[in-house]
Design an enzyme around this catalytic site. Structure first.
Site, mmCIF file in Angstrom:
data_model
loop_
_atom_site.group_PDB
_atom_site.id
_atom_site.type_symbol
_atom_site.label_atom_id
_atom_site.label_comp_id
_atom_site.label_asym_id
_atom_site.label_seq_id
_atom_site.Cartn_x
_atom_site.Cartn_y
_atom_site.Cartn_z
ATOM 1 N N GLN A 165 0.665 -7.354 11.554
ATOM 2 C CA GLN A 165 1.822 -6.571 11.107
ATOM 3 C C GLN A 165 1.801 -5.210 11.808
ATOM 4 O O GLN A 165 0.992 -4.352 11.457
ATOM 5 C CB GLN A 165 1.725 -6.398 9.580
ATOM 6 N N SER B 250 -4.118 -4.584 11.118
ATOM 7 C CA SER B 250 -5.186 -5.481 10.661
ATOM 8 C C SER B 250 -5.234 -6.735 11.521
ATOM 9 O O SER B 250 -4.198 -7.368 11.772
ATOM 10 C CB SER B 250 -4.963 -5.891 9.202
ATOM 11 N N GLU C 19 4.039 -8.304 -0.042
ATOM 12 C CA GLU C 19 2.818 -7.526 0.191
ATOM 13 C C GLU C 19 2.311 -6.899 -1.110
ATOM 14 O O GLU C 19 1.121 -6.651 -1.257
ATOM 15 C CB GLU C 19 3.111 -6.433 1.232
ATOM 16 N N GLU D 66 -0.220 7.682 -3.804
ATOM 17 C CA GLU D 66 0.679 8.821 -4.044
ATOM 18 C C GLU D 66 2.129 8.408 -3.784
ATOM 19 O O GLU D 66 3.039 8.740 -4.558
ATOM 20 C CB GLU D 66 0.320 9.996 -3.121
HETATM 21 C C1 FAD Z 1 -7.516 -1.345 5.422
HETATM 22 C C2 FAD Z 1 -6.153 -0.988 5.944
HETATM 23 C C3 FAD Z 1 -5.389 -1.951 6.564
HETATM 24 C C4 FAD Z 1 -4.124 -1.615 7.093
HETATM 25 N N1 FAD Z 1 -3.424 -2.585 7.737
HETATM 26 C C5 FAD Z 1 -2.225 -2.275 8.297
HETATM 27 C C6 FAD Z 1 -1.503 -3.251 9.043
HETATM 28 O O1 FAD Z 1 -1.924 -4.395 9.183
HETATM 29 N N2 FAD Z 1 -0.331 -2.869 9.617
HETATM 30 C C7 FAD Z 1 0.189 -1.620 9.467
HETATM 31 O O2 FAD Z 1 1.267 -1.372 9.993
HETATM 32 N N3 FAD Z 1 -0.477 -0.650 8.785
HETATM 33 C C8 FAD Z 1 -1.662 -0.965 8.196
HETATM 34 N N4 FAD Z 1 -2.375 -0.001 7.502
HETATM 35 C C9 FAD Z 1 -1.847 1.362 7.477
HETATM 36 C C10 FAD Z 1 -1.296 1.797 6.130
HETATM 37 O O3 FAD Z 1 -0.061 1.168 5.849
HETATM 38 C C11 FAD Z 1 -1.162 3.328 6.192
HETATM 39 O O4 FAD Z 1 -2.467 3.842 6.315
HETATM 40 C C12 FAD Z 1 -0.495 3.900 4.978
HETATM 41 O O5 FAD Z 1 0.855 3.523 4.919
HETATM 42 C C13 FAD Z 1 -0.590 5.445 4.964
HETATM 43 O O6 FAD Z 1 -0.144 5.980 6.173
HETATM 44 P P1 FAD Z 1 -1.056 7.043 6.970
HETATM 45 O O7 FAD Z 1 -2.424 6.446 7.118
HETATM 46 O O8 FAD Z 1 -0.319 7.408 8.200
HETATM 47 O O9 FAD Z 1 -1.211 8.278 6.014
HETATM 48 P P2 FAD Z 1 -0.137 9.451 5.811
HETATM 49 O O10 FAD Z 1 1.205 8.864 5.627
HETATM 50 O O11 FAD Z 1 -0.332 10.455 6.908
HETATM 51 O O12 FAD Z 1 -0.625 10.080 4.457
HETATM 52 C C14 FAD Z 1 -1.748 10.972 4.362
HETATM 53 C C15 FAD Z 1 -1.869 11.419 2.912
HETATM 54 O O13 FAD Z 1 -0.676 12.121 2.514
HETATM 55 C C16 FAD Z 1 -0.105 11.524 1.363
HETATM 56 N N5 FAD Z 1 1.338 11.574 1.444
HETATM 57 C C17 FAD Z 1 2.119 11.240 2.519
HETATM 58 N N6 FAD Z 1 3.425 11.410 2.223
HETATM 59 C C18 FAD Z 1 3.483 11.808 0.929
HETATM 60 C C19 FAD Z 1 4.552 12.145 0.051
HETATM 61 N N7 FAD Z 1 5.818 12.063 0.437
HETATM 62 N N8 FAD Z 1 4.228 12.538 -1.219
HETATM 63 C C20 FAD Z 1 2.930 12.598 -1.619
HETATM 64 N N9 FAD Z 1 1.873 12.311 -0.829
HETATM 65 C C21 FAD Z 1 2.150 11.915 0.425
HETATM 66 C C22 FAD Z 1 -0.593 10.088 1.379
HETATM 67 O O14 FAD Z 1 -0.598 9.531 0.076
HETATM 68 C C23 FAD Z 1 -2.008 10.241 1.938
HETATM 69 O O15 FAD Z 1 -2.898 10.600 0.921
HETATM 70 C C24 FAD Z 1 -3.633 -0.304 6.962
HETATM 71 C C25 FAD Z 1 -4.407 0.668 6.313
HETATM 72 C C26 FAD Z 1 -5.650 0.353 5.817
HETATM 73 C C27 FAD Z 1 -6.465 1.412 5.131
#
Ligand code: FAD
Length: 396
Positions: A136, A177, A260, A379
């Site tokens: 994905q 992933s 999901e 969050e």
């Molecule tokens: C084990 C694992 C597997 C994954 N697999 C996939 C995959 O297969 N494909 C894929 O596309 N993605 C995948 N992901 C990514 C996952 O979807 C993202 O990590 C997640 O959506 C958060 O995005 P970010 O890491 O960019 O964090 P950010 O969006 O940068 O967030 C950082 C912090 O800020 C907080 N935050 C952000 N915006 C807000 C808001 N508006 N209000 C309050 N708090 C906020 C968040 O809660 C977080 O604590 C995976 C992640 C993990 C950990």
């Protein structure tokens, strides 16, 4: 193209789930030797992926993988809950990792809903039979929670979107992933102007062996290389690999979320019951044993009740939306509470136990920390619950 609703009750006659479960479990009992992992748990990620694909191929040969999938993609029909019951039975028996196996449930229903019918009919049986693995490609280095800001660009070859036979993709994804094991990717790209947000996104089904794709695995907190960075440099994708409409990719992304955040949790719940039971067997009796186990059990059971209701709602209506954010919060809370209980009741095991059992608990404890991140952070789920379900005001 209108969605075909692969997850709905369409052409799904009522079925006796208890009888199905009994039949399935009897078959799994009889075939345990063939299906059981050939490595000591937890195994490497390569072991786990190979085990899952082997189990899928055996189940496919016996007709179990096809249950609950539409006949137009090689399935044998019946309600989607047949699929979730199978995933749960495998997870409860440690035959396939629930997180890896759930990618089928996350990606295939949406592919069926949005791909050209002949593409779905060709691709889905390959996924179900263990011949292929899909990933994905949504998140990017600067676009996770704010997915609508994604920048990985798809441009029509020759410049005309109406006549182009190919699209050219440039950009980067991250946290994808199993990308390094995958044959295909459900990829979100920017096709509108840079600031077009959710109105300018298009989904493609991309072959991962296309020239110009580079996969760089990333290590998770538990040391496992389960996800990856994926780079696209002038990657050519045929126009018939577009999923849904041009600039209609947001609908594809939103279609994935109910799966999901609902049906695929059923297998994780079964897995977590097994782990809680193992903890009860291992933990010494002490003053706080009942309180700690009880707290974890209540969280897990509340989640199970909620998830069961969600699946019945999905089966009845075919549409569930923001409500699944509640399920996502509950699954992450239950998982972390259970592994916190492990840490409290088996002192030192997570931190310093070098045995295979210690390695398994440590691996899973660390993975449980990711449950408040993947599939949308805790969050962000709480924001959705507050704003869209409780009507507590808008963002900003
Ligand atoms: C084990 C694992 C597997 C994954 N697999 C996939 C995959 O297969 N494909 C894929 O596309 N993605 C995948 N992901 C990514 C996952 O979807 C993202 O990590 C997640 O959506 C958060 O995005 P970010 O890491 O960019 O964090 P950010 O969006 O940068 O967030 C950082 C912090 O800020 C907080 N935050 C952000 N915006 C807000 C808001 N508006 N209000 C309050 N708090 C906020 C968040 O809660 C977080 O604590 C995976 C992640 C993990 C950990």
């Amino acid at each position: 193209m209108p969605p075909n609703n692969a997850g709905t009750a369409e052409s799904t006659p009522a079925i006796d789930l208890a009888a199905y479960r009994a039949e399935l479990n009897a078959w799994l009992d009889a075939n345990h030797e063939r299906l059981a992992p050939r490595y000591d748990p937890p195994g490497t990620i390569d072991d786990q992926v190979a085990q899952m694909q082997r189990v899928k191929s055996i189940l496919f040969e016996a007709g179990w993988m096809q249950r609950g999938w539409p006949e137009r993609v090689g399935g044998s029909g019946g309600p989607p809950m047949l699929r979730t019951e199978l995933g749960a039975a495998l997870a409860a028996r440690d035959l396939a990792d629930p997180g890896l196996f759930s990618l089928i449930e996350v990606l295939a229903p949406t592919l069926i809903d949005f791909a050209p019918p002949e593409l779905a009919a060709d691709a889905v049986p390959r996924l179900l039979s263990g011949a292929e693995l899909w990933c994905q490609g949504f998140s990017e280095p600067d676009s996770g929670s704010d997915l609508a800001s994604l920048r990985c660009r798809a441009a029509p070859e020759g410049g005309n979107a109406d006549t182009a036979t190919n699209w050219i993709i440039n950009g980067q994804k991250v946290w994808t992933s199993l990308a390094q094991f995958s044959d295909r990717c459900v990829l979100l790209t920017r096709t509108g102007p840079a600031d077009s947000r959710h109105r300018g996104i298009t989904a493609f089904f991309v072959d991962m062996d296309s020239p110009g794709i580079t996969v760089a695995p990333l290590e998770m907190l538990n040391g496992v290389l389960e996800f990856a960075e994926v780079f696209f440099e002038d990657v050519v994708v045929p126009a018939e690999r577009m999923l849904g409409e041009l600039n209609g990719g947001w609908a594809v992304a939103m279609d994935i979320l109910p799966y999901e955040r609902s049906s695929c949790f059923w297998q994780r719940i079964a897995f977590l019951y097994g782990r809680l039971q193992r903890l009860v067997e291992l933990a010494p009796d002490g003053d706080r044993f009942a309180e700690i186990v009880g707290e974890a059990y209540i969280q897990l059971h509340a989640l199970r009740a909620r998830s069961r209701a969600t699946q019945h709602r999905l089966a009845a209506t075919g549409t569930i939306g923001a409500e699944t954010s509640i399920d996502k919060v509950l699954v992450a809370t239950a998982e972390q509470t259970i592994y916190d209980a492990v840490r409290r009741l088996l002192p030192g095991v997570i931190e310093i136990d070098g045995s295979a059992s210690g390695e398994l608990w440590r691996n899973e404890y660390l993975y449980s920390r990711a449950s408040t991140i993947y599939g949308g952070t805790a969050e962000v789920q709480r924001n959705i619950i507050a704003r869209r379900l409780l009507d507590l005001g808008s963002e900003g």
